[in-house]
Design a protein around this motif. Structure first.
Motif, PDB file in Angstrom:
ATOM      1  N   GLY A  68      61.762  56.097 -54.513  1.00 29.56           N
ATOM      2  CA  GLY A  68      62.267  55.193 -55.541  1.00 29.56           C
ATOM      3  C   GLY A  68      61.230  54.804 -56.568  1.00 29.56           C
ATOM      4  N   LEU A  69      59.983  54.611 -56.129  1.00 28.76           N
ATOM      5  CA  LEU A  69      58.910  54.248 -57.061  1.00 28.76           C
ATOM      6  C   LEU A  69      58.657  55.384 -58.044  1.00 28.76           C
ATOM      7  CD1 LEU A  69      56.643  52.437 -58.082  1.00 28.76           C
ATOM      8  CD2 LEU A  69      55.181  53.347 -56.258  1.00 28.76           C
ATOM      9  N   ARG A  70      58.595  56.599 -57.539  1.00 25.35           N
ATOM     10  CA  ARG A  70      58.313  57.738 -58.413  1.00 25.35           C
ATOM     11  C   ARG A  70      59.452  57.979 -59.402  1.00 25.35           C
ATOM     12  NH1 ARG A  70      55.442  63.256 -56.288  1.00 25.35           N
ATOM     13  NH2 ARG A  70      55.634  64.490 -58.178  1.00 25.35           N
ATOM     14  N   VAL A  71      60.696  57.879 -58.927  1.00 21.91           N
ATOM     15  CA  VAL A  71      61.847  58.043 -59.812  1.00 21.91           C
ATOM     16  C   VAL A  71      61.852  56.953 -60.875  1.00 21.91           C
ATOM     17  CG1 VAL A  71      64.365  57.921 -59.946  1.00 21.91           C
ATOM     18  CG2 VAL A  71      63.283  59.267 -58.143  1.00 21.91           C
ATOM     19  N   SER A  72      61.556  55.723 -60.478  1.00 19.32           N
ATOM     20  CA  SER A  72      61.545  54.601 -61.422  1.00 19.32           C
ATOM     21  C   SER A  72      60.482  54.788 -62.494  1.00 19.32           C
ATOM     22  CB  SER A  72      61.303  53.282 -60.677  1.00 19.32           C
ATOM     23  OG  SER A  72      62.327  53.028 -59.745  1.00 19.32           O
ATOM     24  N   MET A  73      59.325  55.298 -62.101  1.00 24.53           N
ATOM     25  CA  MET A  73      58.255  55.519 -63.070  1.00 24.53           C
ATOM     26  C   MET A  73      58.598  56.649 -64.035  1.00 24.53           C
ATOM     27  SD  MET A  73      54.870  55.002 -60.685  1.00 24.53           S
ATOM     28  CE  MET A  73      53.722  55.167 -62.030  1.00 24.53           C
ATOM     29  N   ASN A  74      59.357  57.636 -63.563  1.00 29.19           N
ATOM     30  CA  ASN A  74      59.726  58.757 -64.423  1.00 29.19           C
ATOM     31  C   ASN A  74      60.917  58.455 -65.320  1.00 29.19           C
ATOM     32  OD1 ASN A  74      57.802  60.843 -63.940  1.00 29.19           O
ATOM     33  ND2 ASN A  74      58.689  61.170 -61.923  1.00 29.19           N
ATOM     34  N   LEU A  75      61.854  57.646 -64.844  1.00 26.38           N
ATOM     35  CA  LEU A  75      63.037  57.322 -65.639  1.00 26.38           C
ATOM     36  C   LEU A  75      62.839  56.097 -66.513  1.00 26.38           C
ATOM     37  CD1 LEU A  75      66.092  57.858 -63.228  1.00 26.38           C
ATOM     38  CD2 LEU A  75      65.243  59.381 -65.013  1.00 26.38           C
ATOM     39  N   GLY A  76      62.043  55.134 -66.039  1.00 23.35           N
ATOM     40  CA  GLY A  76      61.881  53.876 -66.751  1.00 23.35           C
ATOM     41  C   GLY A  76      61.001  53.997 -67.983  1.00 23.35           C
ATOM     42  N   ASP A  77      61.293  53.182 -68.979  1.00 24.07           N
ATOM     43  CA  ASP A  77      60.478  53.120 -70.199  1.00 24.07           C
ATOM     44  C   ASP A  77      59.206  52.324 -69.878  1.00 24.07           C
ATOM     45  OD1 ASP A  77      59.315  52.489 -72.666  1.00 24.07           O
ATOM     46  OD2 ASP A  77      61.255  52.398 -73.689  1.00 24.07           O
ATOM     47  N   PRO A  78      58.010  52.906 -70.038  1.00 27.66           N
ATOM     48  CA  PRO A  78      56.770  52.216 -69.675  1.00 27.66           C
ATOM     49  C   PRO A  78      56.504  50.960 -70.499  1.00 27.66           C
ATOM     50  CG  PRO A  78      56.294  54.242 -70.860  1.00 27.66           C
ATOM     51  CD  PRO A  78      57.756  54.274 -70.542  1.00 27.66           C
ATOM     52  N   GLU A  79      57.191  50.795 -71.609  1.00 27.94           N
ATOM     53  CA  GLU A  79      57.039  49.593 -72.427  1.00 27.94           C
ATOM     54  C   GLU A  79      58.206  48.632 -72.246  1.00 27.94           C
ATOM     55  OE1 GLU A  79      54.304  48.850 -74.043  1.00 27.94           O
ATOM     56  OE2 GLU A  79      53.440  50.752 -73.360  1.00 27.94           O
ATOM     57  N   GLN A  80      59.063  48.925 -71.254  1.00 27.22           N
ATOM     58  CA  GLN A  80      60.233  48.078 -71.016  1.00 27.22           C
ATOM     59  C   GLN A  80      60.301  47.669 -69.543  1.00 27.22           C
ATOM     60  OE1 GLN A  80      63.017  47.132 -73.316  1.00 27.22           O
ATOM     61  NE2 GLN A  80      61.253  47.446 -74.642  1.00 27.22           N
ATOM     62  N   LEU A  81      59.155  47.240 -68.992  1.00 28.48           N
ATOM     63  CA  LEU A  81      59.111  46.792 -67.603  1.00 28.48           C
ATOM     64  C   LEU A  81      59.592  45.353 -67.498  1.00 28.48           C
ATOM     65  CD1 LEU A  81      55.640  48.201 -66.451  1.00 28.48           C
ATOM     66  CD2 LEU A  81      57.872  49.311 -66.379  1.00 28.48           C
ATOM     67  N   SER A  84      55.410  40.122 -59.889  1.00 31.41           N
ATOM     68  CA  SER A  84      55.136  39.576 -61.216  1.00 31.41           C
ATOM     69  C   SER A  84      56.309  39.902 -62.127  1.00 31.41           C
ATOM     70  CB  SER A  84      53.849  40.180 -61.796  1.00 31.41           C
ATOM     71  OG  SER A  84      52.735  39.859 -60.990  1.00 31.41           O
ATOM     72  N   GLN A  85      56.784  38.888 -62.855  1.00 33.92           N
ATOM     73  CA  GLN A  85      57.889  39.061 -63.781  1.00 33.92           C
ATOM     74  C   GLN A  85      57.489  38.553 -65.155  1.00 33.92           C
ATOM     75  OE1 GLN A  85      60.764  36.833 -61.248  1.00 33.92           O
ATOM     76  NE2 GLN A  85      62.029  38.676 -61.403  1.00 33.92           N
ATOM     77  N   GLY A  97      54.917  46.198 -71.344  1.00 30.97           N
ATOM     78  CA  GLY A  97      54.173  47.273 -70.722  1.00 30.97           C
ATOM     79  C   GLY A  97      53.309  46.730 -69.601  1.00 30.97           C
ATOM     80  N   ILE A  98      52.694  47.632 -68.830  1.00 30.30           N
ATOM     81  CA  ILE A  98      51.893  47.222 -67.679  1.00 30.30           C
ATOM     82  C   ILE A  98      50.724  46.340 -68.080  1.00 30.30           C
ATOM     83  CG2 ILE A  98      50.382  49.255 -67.714  1.00 30.30           C
ATOM     84  CD1 ILE A  98      51.816  47.601 -64.547  1.00 30.30           C
ATOM     85  N   LYS A 157      53.660  48.788 -55.783  1.00 31.21           N
ATOM     86  CA  LYS A 157      54.637  49.056 -54.731  1.00 31.21           C
ATOM     87  C   LYS A 157      56.011  49.406 -55.289  1.00 31.21           C
ATOM     88  CE  LYS A 157      53.777  48.397 -50.881  1.00 31.21           C
ATOM     89  NZ  LYS A 157      53.217  49.299 -49.849  1.00 31.21           N
ATOM     90  N   SER A 158      56.419  48.731 -56.357  1.00 24.60           N
ATOM     91  CA  SER A 158      57.703  49.033 -56.986  1.00 24.60           C
ATOM     92  C   SER A 158      57.728  48.470 -58.395  1.00 24.60           C
ATOM     93  CB  SER A 158      58.876  48.465 -56.171  1.00 24.60           C
ATOM     94  OG  SER A 158      58.933  47.060 -56.288  1.00 24.60           O
ATOM     95  N   ILE A 159      58.617  49.008 -59.207  1.00 24.90           N
ATOM     96  CA  ILE A 159      58.802  48.493 -60.562  1.00 24.90           C
ATOM     97  C   ILE A 159      60.288  48.371 -60.853  1.00 24.90           C
ATOM     98  CG2 ILE A 159      56.690  49.612 -61.391  1.00 24.90           C
ATOM     99  CD1 ILE A 159      58.517  51.564 -62.949  1.00 24.90           C
ATOM    100  N   THR A 160      60.606  47.500 -61.796  1.00 25.97           N
ATOM    101  CA  THR A 160      61.956  47.417 -62.360  1.00 25.97           C
ATOM    102  C   THR A 160      61.809  47.592 -63.859  1.00 25.97           C
ATOM    103  OG1 THR A 160      62.719  45.907 -60.625  1.00 25.97           O
ATOM    104  CG2 THR A 160      64.009  45.981 -62.666  1.00 25.97           C
ATOM    105  N   ALA A 161      62.551  48.549 -64.419  1.00 25.76           N
ATOM    106  CA  ALA A 161      62.374  48.879 -65.836  1.00 25.76           C
ATOM    107  C   ALA A 161      63.696  49.290 -66.466  1.00 25.76           C
ATOM    108  CB  ALA A 161      61.354  50.017 -65.998  1.00 25.76           C
ATOM    109  N   ILE A 162      63.749  49.152 -67.780  1.00 28.77           N
ATOM    110  CA  ILE A 162      64.874  49.648 -68.556  1.00 28.77           C
ATOM    111  C   ILE A 162      64.705  51.159 -68.733  1.00 28.77           C
ATOM    112  CG2 ILE A 162      66.073  49.524 -70.774  1.00 28.77           C
ATOM    113  CD1 ILE A 162      66.350  47.011 -69.069  1.00 28.77           C
ATOM    114  N   VAL A 163      65.800  51.898 -68.622  1.00 30.18           N
ATOM    115  CA  VAL A 163      65.766  53.338 -68.819  1.00 30.18           C
ATOM    116  C   VAL A 163      65.902  53.634 -70.307  1.00 30.18           C
ATOM    117  CG1 VAL A 163      66.889  55.539 -68.300  1.00 30.18           C
ATOM    118  CG2 VAL A 163      66.734  53.768 -66.537  1.00 30.18           C
TER     119      VAL A 163
END
Length: 205
Positions: free
Chosen positions: A103-116, A133-134, A140-141, A154-160
């Motif tokens: 899930g982490l790898r998929v999230s990093m590949n699908l998610g916009d790195p500037e839309q975390l 952290s929210q 971005g990171i 460990k995990s991220i939540t991001a806009i695709v």
């Protein structure tokens, strides 16, 4: 209809029986003759935990019975299974058969790195500290309090990032949660999309 779908990825080359949790009782339902779309269901009835509070009332036990349904939908993609879970359907999967960090790898590949929207992290201390952290605005990171030298993501939540205006959101660690448009006939398409994202190297950027 938009909703969250939660999915796991099996390790390579395992049979359906090796991915399923043999210690659980469930029924299997196949859409066709092929072994590539299988819905497993488990029903469980139990007494409500709070029923004893009303033991002085003249109420039959049947009124306190509650029924739960767990589901796991196995979609075969190449030589792996993408498993979509419903309710507590994770318990129908053998935990040793899944890819860790999927899930982490998929999230990093699908998610916009500037839309975390949020990140979960863990320190490398002897006694690890897990924190989330929210941010109020998608960022971005660099806008998160993240120490690259002694913390692990460990995990991220991001806009695709999508070309159309349809909003999608992704998050995950071992499993991936994707908020997207979903219908019964879209599971295979989503499964293939998740597998493609898992094997992408875009996250390295």
């Amino acid at each position: 209809m938009k909703r969250n779908v939660v999915a796991f990825l099996s390790k390579e080359g395992l049979s359906l029986e090796e991915v399923q949790n043999s210690k659980k009782k469930f029924t299997s339902h196949h859409k066709g003759e092929k072994d590539d779309l299988i819905l497993c269901l488990s029903n469980h009835s139990s007494q409500a935990e709070w029923a004893s509070l009303f033991s002085d009332y003249d109420i039959g036990e049947q009124h306190f019975k509650q029924k739960s349904v767990k589901g796991a939908f196995f979609v075969k993609v190449d030589n792996r299974y993408v498993i979509f879970t419903f309710g507590h359907g994770r318990s129908l999967i053998d935990k040793l058969s899944i890819e860790r960090g999927f899930g982490l790898r998929v999230s990093m590949n699908l998610g916009d790195p500037e839309q975390l929207k949020s990140i979960d992290k863990s320190t490398l201390d002897r006694v690890a500290r897990n924190t989330r952290s929210q941010v109020a605005l998608n960022s971005g990171i660099q806008d998160f309090d993240f120490a690259f030298d002694h913390e692990i993501l460990k995990s991220i939540t991001a806009i695709v990032s999508k070309s159309d205006e349809e909003l999608e959101m992704v998050s995950g660690n071992d499993s991936v949660s994707l908020y997207t448009e979903i219908e019964a006939d879209k599971f295979r398409e989503i499964a293939e999309r998740l597998v493609t994202a898992y094997f992408s190297d875009n996250y390295k950027e």
